[in-house]
Design an enzyme around this catalytic site. Structure first.
Site, PDB file in Angstrom:
ATOM      1  N   GLU A 136       0.850  -1.198   0.000  1.00  0.00           N
ATOM      2  CA  GLU A 136       0.000   0.000   0.000  1.00  0.00           C
ATOM      3  C   GLU A 136       0.882   1.244   0.000  1.00  0.00           C
ATOM      4  O   GLU A 136       1.859   1.334   0.750  1.00  0.00           O
ATOM      5  CB  GLU A 136      -0.893  -0.008   1.240  1.00  0.00           C
TER       6      GLU A 136
ATOM      7  N   LYS B 171      -9.923   2.202  -3.027  1.00  0.00           N
ATOM      8  CA  LYS B 171     -10.335   1.539  -1.789  1.00  0.00           C
ATOM      9  C   LYS B 171     -11.826   1.774  -1.546  1.00  0.00           C
ATOM     10  O   LYS B 171     -12.317   2.898  -1.645  1.00  0.00           O
ATOM     11  CB  LYS B 171      -9.507   2.078  -0.617  1.00  0.00           C
TER      12      LYS B 171
ATOM     13  N   CYS C 206      -5.317  -2.935   2.633  1.00  0.00           N
ATOM     14  CA  CYS C 206      -5.129  -2.877   4.081  1.00  0.00           C
ATOM     15  C   CYS C 206      -6.382  -3.308   4.862  1.00  0.00           C
ATOM     16  O   CYS C 206      -6.717  -4.476   4.878  1.00  0.00           O
ATOM     17  CB  CYS C 206      -4.669  -1.482   4.501  1.00  0.00           C
TER      18      CYS C 206
END
Length: 437
Positions: free
Chosen positions: A251, A306, A358
């Protein structure tokens, strides 16, 4: 007569001392039970077969004692569980010049989960307590879902799911209900055992799972930006030289708005004729910032934003007027990260991949369709040193086991690895015996 006047004050004073001692003693007992229930986070760090075997039995003993606590002791146990599981969340405040708030945030987590456990223990009925504790894993305060009691069984001989935890609670209820025949209750634990294991799927590609250890202190400083980009390019070139077909980078491996870096994009597109590349980075579009994964393959680029943001990290899960106030006071007026409208999937050589950045990799939404493969990228530098990477890994293992999914996890700040469904403990034991013979 004088003896009586001496006696009563002495008795009153003694009662106060005994009461105070008793209260402290009870709080210590709650702390000990919280450690037992949380032991899997700490014992699994050693990756020892026998510690893994012992771990769930310590957890069971912790729950056995908890079920007979009064509601106040439920609160204290939940308070300490909240701290033991999530003390590390506050560590990210160091990078916003808010270190003075670390103790307050730690206490905040203790208070939130103390109140949750207080509700679970409000009524004395053991069936109600079992139901409430089973429900805790599906209740997300502020949209944060990392308190998962089913995951306490990820290591050891039991099944880490609702069945496993449910039959453990059934054993506890039977243990307290059967009086002289308590030994019968032990048989209920048989139904909590793991009876099978899923054979892990692996992508038929030579994959370079990159791992970086860039300190969060310097990660977002402009003077280190070019060095980090060079490191990414060096990793890609090394993977090509070593014959890899696909490289996965963590990330925000590229600390820049990748979609605005035209020369860099063109360079990566050219490299993608030799190797598939997935890297984390930021995107900027229509005055919004996105936390994204960028896929470069066969000269083309695709962006996956995301979908599920980190509460109080990438978004403030509060009404707008409070959100704006918090961002202004604590985060220098920064806006929330913008989320995608849907989860992202893509194909690599005909294999469908679910993308996760994540926090997303520990959310049930990612596994809704039982994907064979998830590729996840994380930056754990925010919380190091702490037990956060280990808890994250255990939660990923929980979902891998529950949905028969293989997760390729590339990380900055902790270990990168391929996480597969849980193996049966007895099979691991036999394999270890064979390897030593």
């Amino acid at each position: 007569m004088s003896q009586k006047y001496c006696y009563y004050p002495y008795t009153s004073f003694t009662k106060k001392i005994i009461s105070r001692y008793s209260t402290i003693n009870e709080i210590i007992k709650c702390f000990f039970i919280a450690i037992l229930i949380s032991n899997f986070i700490f014992l699994s760090i050693f990756d020892n077969l026998w510690l893994n075997f012992i771990s769930p039995f310590l957890t069971i003993f912790g729950f056995l004692k908890l079920f007979k606590f009064n509601k106040i002791k439920f609160f204290y146990t939940g308070f300490f569980i909240g701290i033991l599981w999530f003390y590390w969340v506050s560590f990210s405040l160091r990078f916003y010049d808010l270190s003075y708030l670390i103790p307050i945030e730690i206490l905040f987590f203790g208070l939130i989960y103390g109140l949750i456990f207080l509700v679970c223990g409000w009524f004395k009925n053991l069936y109600f307590r079992a139901f409430m504790l089973l429900s805790v894993s599906y209740f997300y305060p502020f949209n944060f879902n990392w308190l998962n009691l089913e995951a306490t069984l990820v290591i050891g001989i039991f099944e880490p799911n609702l069945r496993g935890l449910g039959f453990i609670f059934a054993f506890i209820i039977a243990y307290y209900s059967l009086n002289k025949f308590k030994f019968i209750s032990i048989f209920l634990l048989i139904f909590a055992l793991q009876f099978k294991q899923n054979v892990p799927n692996l992508l038929p590609l030579k994959i370079y799972l990159a791992n970086t250890n860039i300190n969060q202190e310097i990660k977002w400083k402009n003077e280190y930006r070019n060095d980090q980009i060079k490191q990414v390019l060096n990793l890609i070139n090394k993977a090509i030289m070593d014959g890899y077909e696909f490289i996965i980078l963590p990330e925000n491996a590229i600390v820049s708005y990748v979609n605005l870096e035209l020369n860099l994009m063109q360079y990566l597109k050219e490299k993608s004729h030799n190797i598939g590349i997935l890297t984390g980075g930021l995107a900027y579009e229509n005055d919004f910032i996105y936390n994204s994964a960028f896929l470069f393959k066969d000269g083309d680029m695709k962006r996956f934003d995301k979908f599920i943001l980190v509460p109080f990290g990438e978004e403030i899960p509060l009404p707008t007027f409070i959100k704006n106030f918090v961002n202004k006071i604590f985060f220098k007026g920064a806006s929330d990260i913008k989320s995608a409208k849907n989860l992202s999937t893509y194909e690599i050589n005909g294999f469908k991949i679910t993308n996760a950045i994540c926090y997303e990799v520990t959310r049930p939404e990612i596994y809704a369709n039982n994907p064979d493969f998830v590729i996840a990228i994380s930056n754990n530098g925010w919380f190091m040193p702490s037990t956060e990477p280990n808890l994250q890994r255990l939660l990923i293992k929980y979902y891998a086991t529950k949905h028969a999914t293989t997760i390729y996890h590339s990380v900055n700040g902790s270990k990168s690895e391929i996480i597969t469904p849980k193996k049966m403990w007895i099979k691991e034991f036999i394999m270890q015996i064979k390897s030593k013979s």
